[in-house]
Enzyme design. Structure first.
Site, PDB file in Angstrom:
ATOM      1  N   ASN A  70      -0.624   3.749 -13.430  1.00 19.27           N
ATOM      2  CA  ASN A  70      -1.461   4.062 -12.289  1.00 19.27           C
ATOM      3  C   ASN A  70      -2.868   4.319 -12.828  1.00 19.27           C
ATOM      4  OD1 ASN A  70      -2.370   4.888  -9.666  1.00 19.27           O
ATOM      5  ND2 ASN A  70      -0.299   5.558  -9.189  1.00 19.27           N
TER       6      ASN A  70
ATOM      7  N   CYS B 290      -0.229   9.189  -8.064  1.00 18.52           N
ATOM      8  CA  CYS B 290      -1.497   9.003  -7.358  1.00 18.52           C
ATOM      9  C   CYS B 290      -2.407  10.192  -7.643  1.00 18.52           C
ATOM     10  CB  CYS B 290      -1.285   8.886  -5.855  1.00 18.52           C
ATOM     11  SG  CYS B 290      -2.869   8.733  -4.989  1.00 18.52           S
TER      12      CYS B 290
ATOM     13  N   LYS C   2       0.840  -1.201   0.000  1.00 19.34           N
ATOM     14  CA  LYS C   2       0.000   0.000   0.000  1.00 19.34           C
ATOM     15  C   LYS C   2       0.880   1.259   0.000  1.00 19.34           C
ATOM     16  CE  LYS C   2      -3.168   2.941   0.238  1.00 19.34           C
ATOM     17  NZ  LYS C   2      -3.854   3.225  -1.044  1.00 19.34           N
ATOM     18  N   GLY C   3       0.486   2.246  -0.789  1.00 23.98           N
ATOM     19  CA  GLY C   3       1.240   3.489  -0.869  1.00 23.98           C
ATOM     20  C   GLY C   3       1.512   4.059   0.512  1.00 23.98           C
TER      21      GLY C   3
ATOM     22  N   GLY D 219      -2.665  -2.584 -15.133  1.00 29.13           N
ATOM     23  CA  GLY D 219      -3.836  -1.851 -15.569  1.00 29.13           C
ATOM     24  C   GLY D 219      -4.795  -2.832 -16.207  1.00 29.13           C
TER      25      GLY D 219
END
Ligand SMILES: Cc1cc2nc3c(=O)[nH]c(=O)nc-3n(C[C@H](O)[C@H](O)[C@H](O)COP(=O)(O)OP(=O)(O)OC[C@H]3O[C@@H](n4cnc5c(N)ncnc54)[C@H](O)[C@@H]3O)c2cc1C
Ligand SMILES: Cc1cc2nc3c(=O)[nH]c(=O)nc-3n(C[C@H](O)[C@H](O)[C@H](O)COP(=O)(O)OP(=O)(O)OC[C@H]3O[C@@H](n4cnc5c(N)ncnc54)[C@H](O)[C@@H]3O)c2cc1C
Ligand SMILES: Cc1cc2nc3c(=O)[nH]c(=O)nc-3n(C[C@H](O)[C@H](O)[C@H](O)COP(=O)(O)O)c2cc1C
Ligand SMILES: Cc1cc2nc3c(=O)[nH]c(=O)nc-3n(C[C@H](O)[C@H](O)[C@H](O)COP(=O)(O)O)c2cc1C
Ligand code: FES
Ligand code: FES
Lengths: 259, 304, 304, 259
Positions: free
Chosen positions: B191, B129, B45-46, B242
């Site tokens: 992203n 993000c 997780k970021g 993606g």
């Protein structure tokens, strides 16, 4: 807490009110694990994301879970099309469930509308020591009253328009029970305004109150962090908890209702 | 048995399937189903230097064959990660990729510096993000922003550095080149794409953040195109993601030029997706008598 | 009966539903099913001054909830259009929008000049076609390119001028502002997003052009976001499109800020889609007791 | 030429070879309009774009169309799942069909693999004056031989591996027929290499040759221009025609096979 994922046969299906369906799925291990207040995450035909549905009743002997849901949008509409014999792709049991430690006195189980289903399994633990207060829009929406009675609960039904049971809000009925005394805990699921009002009442009367919350979900297991709800610690620090993992059941005093 | 190993910037992954950042938490949530050791790697997780609350809910909206999210980098901060999550992760026998974000260049630098002292295997610099007001994608949509960030971070980074690119740009190739020339060891893309849904009954955006990042199968063709363009222009490895949902998608992405793939949203409808993709790849390679999975990377033959 | 009329740059459409360019030929192909008079308008196949052959086939690839196309502006040239198609179209009682493209600024100018002499109602300047090597999107991805084109064309254009924007950009708002300030009367968006699919068996791109433009429901959230951003920044009308498949989508797009909508790929699976959307809008307005469809335009209330 | 779009009940369904399905749909008006060589465009469950399928046989009296298709990918796989009684969303009849003007002499109907179905309705017009040459990979893929025989055609089956009928290419068998003389026209559907070889033969022997082509489609009606195939005019000018509208049937001499 262990969860699993698989396709399980539908062994029961009924429309119990207009657009409200009562399904039973055969999933012995999941039934074995499950507890009241937990939910399952269902892959519905034709839509992308899974849909969370509360566990309404657990029959460990038969190895089944009962799920009661209302048709809201495409996901639940397609789910309702499934028939006995079809399989349902389900993850579960998920979430924390109610803390049903029994204490002296009664517990009140409050369900508003489609928030009623999880109250059935919860109230089962208290049987005759449970009072159930169930609120619905009108007579046509009343569900699960008989099921709650069958558990031995003392059931009060309220409708917004008085077309069945008492007219008015569940909170009025709950307040009366609290005033009578001997109530030790409140368990509730339903609209946020209802839950908030109950939280206030519970605080006022000094009884424990657990509420089951809803939020839009992705993973259902705590990995994606989308199902946030604002909570606070005892010393007032606010944070986002996650309905699927830290909930869906929260101590009402922890919830920041206008988060 | 076909050889599924791939090497990304000096790190060997046992297979090319990595769970995508933000879709797999810090790795504990799926252990009831399968061990993390089945995965080539996990992108965590970021993370930011300080704890972040993230955006208010709702944070997810469904879209045709996809979804929007607006989590906004909720995370407990790097120290909490090191204390509470890293020890567990280190025992899981998979490659650990820390996804690093922040609001300022200094934020990124001190985070990368701190992460460099730990046992994580790789850093994925998230300059893409779309869900945070400051930082995040702001650095990822211009060559100068991206290059400046990589240049600054590179000084503090003792780990292989992978830079995660935003698809919300006119020319992803120049941005990829810019980060390569400043010393990125790999790039990962894509992203999420910025999108919006409106609830027509309430006339309000479904997401409390109004807009959010789109992912899932809907974006797959865009991701394949971008991976293909970037892989053709760069010498460093490209990690493609993606909309990957099944092994065929992973093969397609690798043929486009991805040395490894990440799987995100697909786990939300099929939590087994990454494992099934590993198995599918293995089976495919055997059927096709391909010795090494790396043999398919970049093998698409474009029409003249 | 609710009032479905909308006004775009001085042209009144009987309803806000327009068939999108490239998806409805020059209007004859659907007349077996319903008269064109049911439509608010038709945006005709992208046209150039000279005849163009277009790209080699395959020109279409399926994608999750969408498709790619690489037609590449095949068209018979403006004179053929004026001679063979326009007379028929003029009898059809719908607003005619000519979609104009070219390779050079001069191409665009002489085309627009020629179209200005005809009875078409509006010109949609296509500076966003991703399927041609020269011109097309090249002008649509920078503020300078777009502004320069609109400035040049404006001199020759005697019709209301709508500029069709590309979504393959970092900042669609600045491009929209640039074309507004050079005298565009309206903007339409989005054109297709550049994507790619690969046939993993042959290891060749599905499209002979390698890449193509993505449209269909998959792109809808991106289109809604861009329409919302652009409508908030401009004073001229915005015509919204990209993935509209049913009346609810049209309502959503209009709430985001679109004064009218275009429907493209949806016709390929449901040729009745535009007509059903008109009927759905009508029914919705009556149910909700909304007098005019224009009352819903831009009514989304964003969260703070 | 009028086409329509609607949902039509499936009144027949059979698997006639491994993965090859034979459906009949009830659509009287469409059957009335349809002619040999046209196709229908079908919305298959679970996929986005429609799938084009040739009309195999037209029964105007019964008001039905027969469609024979092979499972190739997701679209045809899902289509094959439909049952008698289900509805099929179909647009049609589309395209131009064969020019079946009868002239003196015989006509040869050549089908390769899944190119055979449209030959059935085409050959019907010639009955006993039709010679059919059908080519398949092997015995297990042979379809519609009996149907062609029932029309009175003189049928030759070829398989690539000789496991049924004659071994070898259909073009060899066609060449023999041409050498025998009395052949006035060739109608063909199948792989491009086969069609090209037939076009060459036809030119050599000076007989008319019509071929039915395939290309990936969007709209199916000529509006989107995706289904391009390169053709040339008599004076050699090349252009992209469209399989759905200008075809699927083309004069073989117009087709640029390496376009
Ligand atoms: C823990 C939990 C337990 C639930 N238990 C029940 C139950 O027992 N019975 C029942 O009828 N409903 C229950 N719900 C609500 C149920 O999940 C939604 O009604 C359902 O997801 C709607 O899906 P849809 O496709 O029909 O509607 P749509 O509006 O088309 O759904 C669109 C998206 O929004 C999400 N969504 C919409 N409404 C809700 C909601 N109220 N909560 C969470 N996500 C939502 C959907 O999951 C989907 O991702 C529960 C929700 C949660 C979070
Ligand atoms: C005019 C015409 C008539 C046809 N008649 C028949 C018939 O009678 N029987 C039969 O079995 N098949 C026929 N086909 C081929 C049939 O359309 C394809 O096999 C089918 O579209 C494959 O779809 P899928 O989803 O199974 O395969 P996928 O490969 O998953 O399809 C992906 C995409 O490619 C397209 N596509 C794939 N193969 C073809 C093809 N050969 N031609 C055109 N588009 C293709 C599909 O339509 C879809 O858009 C015909 C094709 C055309 C153009
Ligand atoms: C809920 C969610 C949260 C995400 N969080 C992050 C993040 O913290 N950092 C990041 O770099 N990418 C994040 N992403 C993007 C994914 O890592 C990935 O790039 C994107 O979703 C595309 O892949 P997919 O289509 O397989 O999901 C997130 C995606 C989702 C769906
Ligand atoms: C087959 C096809 C051809 C197209 N040709 C054109 C064109 O000539 N000119 C143009 O401006 N847009 C063209 N477009 C783009 C559409 O007009 C529209 O902008 C896009 O498809 C998004 O809308 P949709 O999702 O409803 O299809 C084409 C789209 C498709 C699918
Ligand atoms: S739904 Fe993913 S964290 Fe709750
Ligand atoms: S499929 Fe649209 S023109 Fe042929």
């Amino acid at each position: 807490m262990q969860y699993q994922q698989g396709s399980f046969p539908i062994v029961g299906r009924q429309e119990i009110a207009d657009g409200i369906y009562d399904f039973k799925i055969q999933c012995p291990e999941m039934a074995e694990q499950a507890k009241a207040g937990q939910f399952v995450h269902i892959r519905c035909p034709g839509v992308t994301l899974r849909r969370p549905i509360s566990i309404c009743q657990i029959d460990r002997a038969a190895g089944t879970l009962r799920l009661v849901f209302e048709v809201k949008g495409e996901g639940t509409r397609n789910l309702a099309q499934l028939r006995v014999g079809d399989e349902m792709d389900v993850m579960g049991p998920l979430g924390n469930g109610f803390d049903l430690r029994k204490t002296a006195g009664k517990a009140v189980f409050v369900g508003g509308g489609i928030g009623v289903p999880p109250m059935v399994e919860a109230a089962a633990a208290y049987g005759a020591k449970a009072a159930a207060v169930l609120g619905f829009r009108d007579k046509s929406r009343v569900i699960l009253e008989e099921d709650m009675k069958a558990l031995g609960c003392d059931v009060t039904v309220c409708t917004d328009d008085g077309s069945y049971g008492r007219k008015g809000l569940v909170t009025d009925a709950v307040k009366e029970l609290l005033m009578e005394g001997d109530v030790n805990a409140i368990y509730a699921c339903g609209p946020m305004v209802m839950l908030e009002a109950l939280a206030t009442l519970a605080k006022e009367y000094g009884v424990r109150c657990q509420v089951s919350l809803e939020e839009r979900m992705g993973c259902g297991v705590g990995a994606c962090l989308v199902c946030a709800c604002k909570t606070k610690t005892k010393d007032g620090e606010e944070n986002y908890s996650h309905v699927c993992k830290n909930g869906p059941v929260f101590d009402a005093q922890e919830v920041v209702f206008h988060g | 048995m076909a050889d599924l190993r791939v090497n990304i910037a000096g790190v060997t992954l046992k297979n090319p399937v990595i769970t995508a950042s933000g879709c797999f938490g810090f790795g504990r949530e799926y252990e009831d189903l399968y061990p993390l050791s089945k995965l080539g790697g996990v992108s965590l997780k970021g993370m930011t230097y300080q704890k972040r609350l993230g955006n208010p809910p709702p944070r997810i909206a469904e879209t045709p064959s996809g979804m929007l999210n607006s989590v906004g980098l909720q995370n407990p901060g790097v120290e909490s990660f090191i204390e509470n999550d890293l020890p567990y992760l280190k025992t899981q026998d998979t490659v650990l990729i820390a996804n690093a974000a922040g609001s300022t260049v200094e934020d990124y630098c001190r985070l990368v510096e701190r992460l460099s002292e730990t046992e994580i295997d790789m850093i994925e610099l998230n300059i893409s993000c779309p869900n945070v007001k400051e930082g995040g994608v702001a650095f990822g949509v211009s060559c100068e922003g991206a290059a400046g960030m990589v240049k600054a971070v590179r000084k503090y980074c003792k780990k292989p550095l992978m830079v995660k690119l935003s698809p919300n740009v006119t020319d992803i190739v120049s941005i990829a080149k810019a980060v390569e020339s400043e010393g990125a060891d790999a790039v990962s893309l894509i992203n999420t794409l910025l999108g919006m849904r409106i609830d027509i009954h309430s006339r309000r955006p479904v997401l409390k953040n109004n807009v959010g990042g789109m992912s899932g199968p809907a974006v797959f063709p865009i991701a394949v195109r971008m991976v293909w363009q970037v892989a053709n222009a760069l010498s460093i490895p490209v990690v493609g993601m993606g909309g990957i949902d099944k092994w065929e998608d992973a093969v397609e992405m690798m043929m486009a030029g991805a040395a490894a793939v990440q799987v995100g949203a697909a786990m939300f409808w099929d939590p087994w997706a990454p494992v099934k993709i590993v198995e599918g790849l293995e089976h495919y390679l055997e059927e096709e008598k391909i010795e090494k999975v790396s043999d398919i990377v970049g093998t698409v033959r474009p029409w003249a």
